[in-house]
Design a protein around this motif. Structure first.
Motif, PDB file in Angstrom:
ATOM      1  N   THR A 148      44.340  87.907 -38.976  1.00  0.00           N
ATOM      2  CA  THR A 148      45.657  88.418 -38.652  1.00  0.00           C
ATOM      3  C   THR A 148      46.616  87.232 -38.500  1.00  0.00           C
ATOM      4  O   THR A 148      46.223  86.153 -38.053  1.00  0.00           O
ATOM      5  CB  THR A 148      45.633  89.229 -37.347  1.00  0.00           C
ATOM      6  N   HIS A 149      47.843  87.427 -38.909  1.00  0.00           N
ATOM      7  CA  HIS A 149      48.910  86.406 -38.879  1.00  0.00           C
ATOM      8  C   HIS A 149      48.695  85.286 -39.891  1.00  0.00           C
ATOM      9  O   HIS A 149      49.386  84.275 -39.844  1.00  0.00           O
ATOM     10  CB  HIS A 149      49.080  85.799 -37.480  1.00  0.00           C
ATOM     11  N   ALA A 150      47.756  85.474 -40.820  1.00  0.00           N
ATOM     12  CA  ALA A 150      47.495  84.433 -41.822  1.00  0.00           C
ATOM     13  C   ALA A 150      48.597  84.397 -42.864  1.00  0.00           C
ATOM     14  O   ALA A 150      49.285  85.389 -43.113  1.00  0.00           O
ATOM     15  CB  ALA A 150      46.156  84.691 -42.501  1.00  0.00           C
ATOM     16  N   PHE A 151      48.743  83.238 -43.498  1.00  0.00           N
ATOM     17  CA  PHE A 151      49.620  83.112 -44.662  1.00  0.00           C
ATOM     18  C   PHE A 151      48.884  82.275 -45.701  1.00  0.00           C
ATOM     19  O   PHE A 151      48.523  81.128 -45.433  1.00  0.00           O
ATOM     20  CB  PHE A 151      50.950  82.443 -44.311  1.00  0.00           C
ATOM     21  N   HIS A 152      48.666  82.862 -46.883  1.00  0.00           N
ATOM     22  CA  HIS A 152      47.939  82.168 -47.945  1.00  0.00           C
ATOM     23  C   HIS A 152      48.683  82.185 -49.273  1.00  0.00           C
ATOM     24  O   HIS A 152      48.125  81.788 -50.294  1.00  0.00           O
ATOM     25  CB  HIS A 152      46.554  82.787 -48.131  1.00  0.00           C
ATOM     26  N   GLY A 153      49.936  82.642 -49.281  1.00  0.00           N
ATOM     27  CA  GLY A 153      50.697  82.716 -50.518  1.00  0.00           C
ATOM     28  C   GLY A 153      51.214  84.115 -50.754  1.00  0.00           C
ATOM     29  O   GLY A 153      50.883  85.062 -50.027  1.00  0.00           O
ATOM     30  N   LEU A 154      52.013  84.260 -51.828  1.00  0.00           N
ATOM     31  CA  LEU A 154      52.713  85.518 -52.042  1.00  0.00           C
ATOM     32  C   LEU A 154      52.473  86.144 -53.412  1.00  0.00           C
ATOM     33  O   LEU A 154      53.104  87.145 -53.750  1.00  0.00           O
ATOM     34  CB  LEU A 154      54.222  85.319 -51.822  1.00  0.00           C
ATOM     35  N   THR A 155      51.581  85.581 -54.231  1.00  0.00           N
ATOM     36  CA  THR A 155      51.159  86.301 -55.422  1.00  0.00           C
ATOM     37  C   THR A 155      50.208  87.421 -55.005  1.00  0.00           C
ATOM     38  O   THR A 155      49.727  87.444 -53.870  1.00  0.00           O
ATOM     39  CB  THR A 155      50.484  85.352 -56.415  1.00  0.00           C
ATOM     40  N   THR A 156      49.904  88.328 -55.904  1.00  0.00           N
ATOM     41  CA  THR A 156      49.248  89.571 -55.488  1.00  0.00           C
ATOM     42  C   THR A 156      47.901  89.350 -54.810  1.00  0.00           C
ATOM     43  O   THR A 156      47.603  89.969 -53.786  1.00  0.00           O
ATOM     44  CB  THR A 156      49.080  90.515 -56.692  1.00  0.00           C
ATOM     45  N   GLY A 157      47.068  88.469 -55.372  1.00  0.00           N
ATOM     46  CA  GLY A 157      45.780  88.220 -54.741  1.00  0.00           C
ATOM     47  C   GLY A 157      45.936  87.563 -53.386  1.00  0.00           C
ATOM     48  O   GLY A 157      45.336  87.994 -52.387  1.00  0.00           O
ATOM     49  N   ASN A 162      47.196  88.190 -46.740  1.00  0.00           N
ATOM     50  CA  ASN A 162      48.324  87.807 -45.897  1.00  0.00           C
ATOM     51  C   ASN A 162      48.329  88.682 -44.654  1.00  0.00           C
ATOM     52  O   ASN A 162      48.251  89.907 -44.757  1.00  0.00           O
ATOM     53  CB  ASN A 162      49.638  87.979 -46.671  1.00  0.00           C
ATOM     54  N   GLY A 163      48.432  88.067 -43.497  1.00  0.00           N
ATOM     55  CA  GLY A 163      48.289  88.806 -42.247  1.00  0.00           C
ATOM     56  C   GLY A 163      49.555  89.418 -41.700  1.00  0.00           C
ATOM     57  O   GLY A 163      49.563  89.867 -40.548  1.00  0.00           O
ATOM     58  N   GLU A 164      50.641  89.438 -42.497  1.00  0.00           N
ATOM     59  CA  GLU A 164      51.898  89.982 -41.992  1.00  0.00           C
ATOM     60  C   GLU A 164      52.380  91.136 -42.875  1.00  0.00           C
ATOM     61  O   GLU A 164      52.576  90.970 -44.079  1.00  0.00           O
ATOM     62  CB  GLU A 164      52.967  88.887 -41.954  1.00  0.00           C
ATOM     63  N   PHE A 200      35.411  84.650 -46.602  1.00  0.00           N
ATOM     64  CA  PHE A 200      36.358  84.664 -45.489  1.00  0.00           C
ATOM     65  C   PHE A 200      37.291  83.482 -45.687  1.00  0.00           C
ATOM     66  O   PHE A 200      36.860  82.324 -45.696  1.00  0.00           O
ATOM     67  CB  PHE A 200      35.591  84.548 -44.169  1.00  0.00           C
ATOM     68  N   VAL A 201      38.590  83.761 -45.893  1.00  0.00           N
ATOM     69  CA  VAL A 201      39.570  82.701 -46.102  1.00  0.00           C
ATOM     70  C   VAL A 201      40.309  82.470 -44.789  1.00  0.00           C
ATOM     71  O   VAL A 201      40.760  83.407 -44.131  1.00  0.00           O
ATOM     72  CB  VAL A 201      40.540  83.041 -47.251  1.00  0.00           C
ATOM     73  N   VAL A 202      40.429  81.194 -44.404  1.00  0.00           N
ATOM     74  CA  VAL A 202      40.987  80.886 -43.091  1.00  0.00           C
ATOM     75  C   VAL A 202      41.744  79.567 -43.131  1.00  0.00           C
ATOM     76  O   VAL A 202      41.329  78.614 -43.801  1.00  0.00           O
ATOM     77  CB  VAL A 202      39.862  80.848 -42.022  1.00  0.00           C
ATOM     78  N   GLU A 203      42.872  79.532 -42.437  1.00  0.00           N
ATOM     79  CA  GLU A 203      43.580  78.279 -42.190  1.00  0.00           C
ATOM     80  C   GLU A 203      42.973  77.649 -40.936  1.00  0.00           C
ATOM     81  O   GLU A 203      42.969  78.286 -39.878  1.00  0.00           O
ATOM     82  CB  GLU A 203      45.064  78.543 -41.937  1.00  0.00           C
ATOM     83  N   PRO A 204      42.487  76.417 -40.996  1.00  0.00           N
ATOM     84  CA  PRO A 204      41.952  75.792 -39.778  1.00  0.00           C
ATOM     85  C   PRO A 204      42.973  75.723 -38.650  1.00  0.00           C
ATOM     86  O   PRO A 204      42.626  75.782 -37.481  1.00  0.00           O
ATOM     87  CB  PRO A 204      41.543  74.402 -40.251  1.00  0.00           C
ATOM     88  N   ILE A 205      44.243  75.602 -39.010  1.00  0.00           N
ATOM     89  CA  ILE A 205      45.346  75.778 -38.067  1.00  0.00           C
ATOM     90  C   ILE A 205      46.332  76.726 -38.729  1.00  0.00           C
ATOM     91  O   ILE A 205      46.885  76.419 -39.786  1.00  0.00           O
ATOM     92  CB  ILE A 205      46.044  74.454 -37.715  1.00  0.00           C
ATOM     93  N   GLN A 206      46.553  77.880 -38.140  1.00  0.00           N
ATOM     94  CA  GLN A 206      47.467  78.838 -38.746  1.00  0.00           C
ATOM     95  C   GLN A 206      48.889  78.295 -38.726  1.00  0.00           C
ATOM     96  O   GLN A 206      49.379  77.839 -37.690  1.00  0.00           O
ATOM     97  CB  GLN A 206      47.419  80.171 -38.009  1.00  0.00           C
ATOM     98  N   GLY A 207      49.549  78.372 -39.878  1.00  0.00           N
ATOM     99  CA  GLY A 207      50.923  77.906 -39.948  1.00  0.00           C
ATOM    100  C   GLY A 207      51.859  78.760 -39.119  1.00  0.00           C
ATOM    101  O   GLY A 207      52.772  78.246 -38.468  1.00  0.00           O
TER     102      GLY A 207
END
Length: 460
Positions: A148-157, A162-164, A200-207
């Motif tokens: 939740t609250h993740a951001f990994h980009g804005l293309t469809t995949g 994306n957590g928002e 499982f895709v994860v940001e080590p520090i969420q932006g």
């Protein structure tokens, strides 16, 4: 000879920049910039600074959302691009093996010795798309987990993880996905037991909000994933290349060895877009399992000579100037000096982060006068107080920052890794002045807050 003259074109029409965007591009961008007073005209940039037409300097604590890790126009990267253009290489023939991609892959993998191969694309979202495709194909499973609250980009995949909701709304259907809370190992295990999870895709520090993974979470998640034959994907698009005081942010935790790692942003040197997905040998060999599948995943401009030259120059500068250690030292200095202010200002609730990725969080004050003003802002739109701080930092102190996410009372600092004590001093002094104004109960900051409230209500 062509009649194109870039210098003349900018001189003749540069003043039209905001009108051109309004007419031909995203018309909401100039509207937003004018609303918050960010409609500046910058004439040039170097290192961690911009200058306007009057010669006033502006300190950049945003670094192009992390792209400008080395600051703007680093001489080593500039020279590398001059050299690669002057070399007139036979680039992108599509049917040869150019040396620069191999050399950059070798240099990147030296920082992640448990990984073996690299795919080069053009952006962070492409790096994430690559990881999603590779994870699904290598495991034969459809579903990818994210936070939740993740951001990994804005293309469809990438949007599928994306957590928002604000980014996702209106773009369905997306890929099979499920969100879990950062740090919730029980939720992660419940999803893995269903047997259909590829990774499982994860940001080590969420932006968004600048939230580091809880201690031990990444390693425990990795063990769970591997037990259930799923992959750990580390999104280091913003946190990688020294940003957090280690080359990769996952390296802050012993024993964490992601199966796939996504990088981009700072690898470009701020000049040529580039993204990279690092992965284990068996994953790549499964995807590219035969000559028939040699182009099953590719990018037309991937691994172009200019991008590869920029990446090689960036990695060389990081090593030669010891910028990873420098980011750790300077980041700790900045974070500690800001953290010392938490007890002095009741509106300031937390300072967190690692290296030169720092979040400053504001919260509900205790005194009656400030609390009533805070409540007024929250009723209009959550996140307005943080914006109230960002605006005077730019307008009065000429420091560019950003709110860390929509509806968040958090400012994110991601300056170029090259900043030092003078920049730390300048920011802390400016931030202290803004906090003094906010806690004075009047002044320009709260006047601007009332203006924001009116605009927020009008735009509902």
């Amino acid at each position: 000879m062509t009649g194109f003259d870039l210098t003349r074109l900018l001189a003749e029409r540069g003043a039209e920049r905001y009108d051109l965007h309004t007419r031909h591009l995203n018309h909401q961008l100039p509207r937003m910039l004018r609303t918050i007073g960010f409609d500046k005209v910058y004439e040039r940039a170097e290192g961690a600074y911009f200058w306007d037409a009057e010669g006033r300097d502006y300190l950049d604590m945003l670094a192009g959302f992390g792209v400008m890790g080395l600051g703007r126009h680093h001489p080593v990267v500039r020279q590398a691009l001059h050299d690669v253009l002057d070399a007139q290489l036979p680039d992108l023939t599509r049917f040869d093996c150019a040396p620069l991609p191999g050399l950059l892959a070798e240099k990147l993998l030296a920082h992640a010795p448990h990984l073996d191969r690299v795919f080069f694309g053009n952006s962070g979202t492409e790096a994430v798309e690559t990881a999603l495709k590779f994870a699904r194909y290598a495991t034969g499973r459809p579903r990818v987990l994210y936070c939740t609250h993740a951001f990994h980009g804005l293309t469809t995949g990438a949007l599928s993880v994306n957590g928002e909701d604000g980014f996702r709304d209106g773009f369905a259907p997306l890929l099979p996905d499920t969100a879990v809370e950062m740090g919730d190992l029980a939720a992660l295990e419940r999803e893995l037991k269903r047997g259909d999870v590829a990774g499982f895709v994860v940001e080590p520090i969420q932006g968004k909000g600048v939230h580091p993974a809880p201690p031990g979470f990444l390693r425990a998640a990795q063990e769970l994933l591997h037990r259930h034959k799923a992959l750990l994907i580390a999104d280091e698009v913003q946190t990688g290349l020294g940003r957090t005081g280690d080359f990769f942010a996952y390296q802050h935790e012993d024993g964490v060895e992601p199966d796939l790692v996504c990088v981009a942003k700072a690898l470009s040197g701020g000049y040529v877009p580039v993204g990279a997905t690092l992965g284990k040998d068996w994953i790549f060999k499964k995807v590219y399992s035969s000559m028939d599948r040699v182009l099953v995943h590719s990018a037309s401009f991937g691994a172009n000579a200019q991008a590869m030259a920029a990446g090689l120059a960036v990695l060389t500068v990081l090593e030669d100037e010891r910028l990873v250690a420098h980011a750790r030292h300077t980041g700790e200095l900045l974070r500690s000096r800001l953290a010392a202010l938490v007890g002095e200002y009741e509106l300031l609730h937390d300072v967190r982060g690692r290296g030169l990725m720092i979040g400053i969080e504001f919260g509900r004050p205790s005194s009656l006068g400030l609390r009533s003003r805070w409540t007024m802002l929250q009723a209009a739109r959550k996140g307005l107080f943080a914006q109230m701080v960002v605006v005077p930092l730019l307008q009065r102190h000429r420091i560019l920052t950003q709110v860390s996410g929509d509806h968040l009372e958090v400012i994110k600092l991601i300056p170029p890794l090259i900043i030092g004590e003078p920049e730390v001093d300048r920011f802390v002094e400016a931030f202290t002045a803004v906090m003094d104004d906010a806690h004075g109960g009047g002044g320009l900051l709260w006047d601007f807050g009332r203006t924001l409230v009116k605009q927020a209500v009008a735009h509902r």
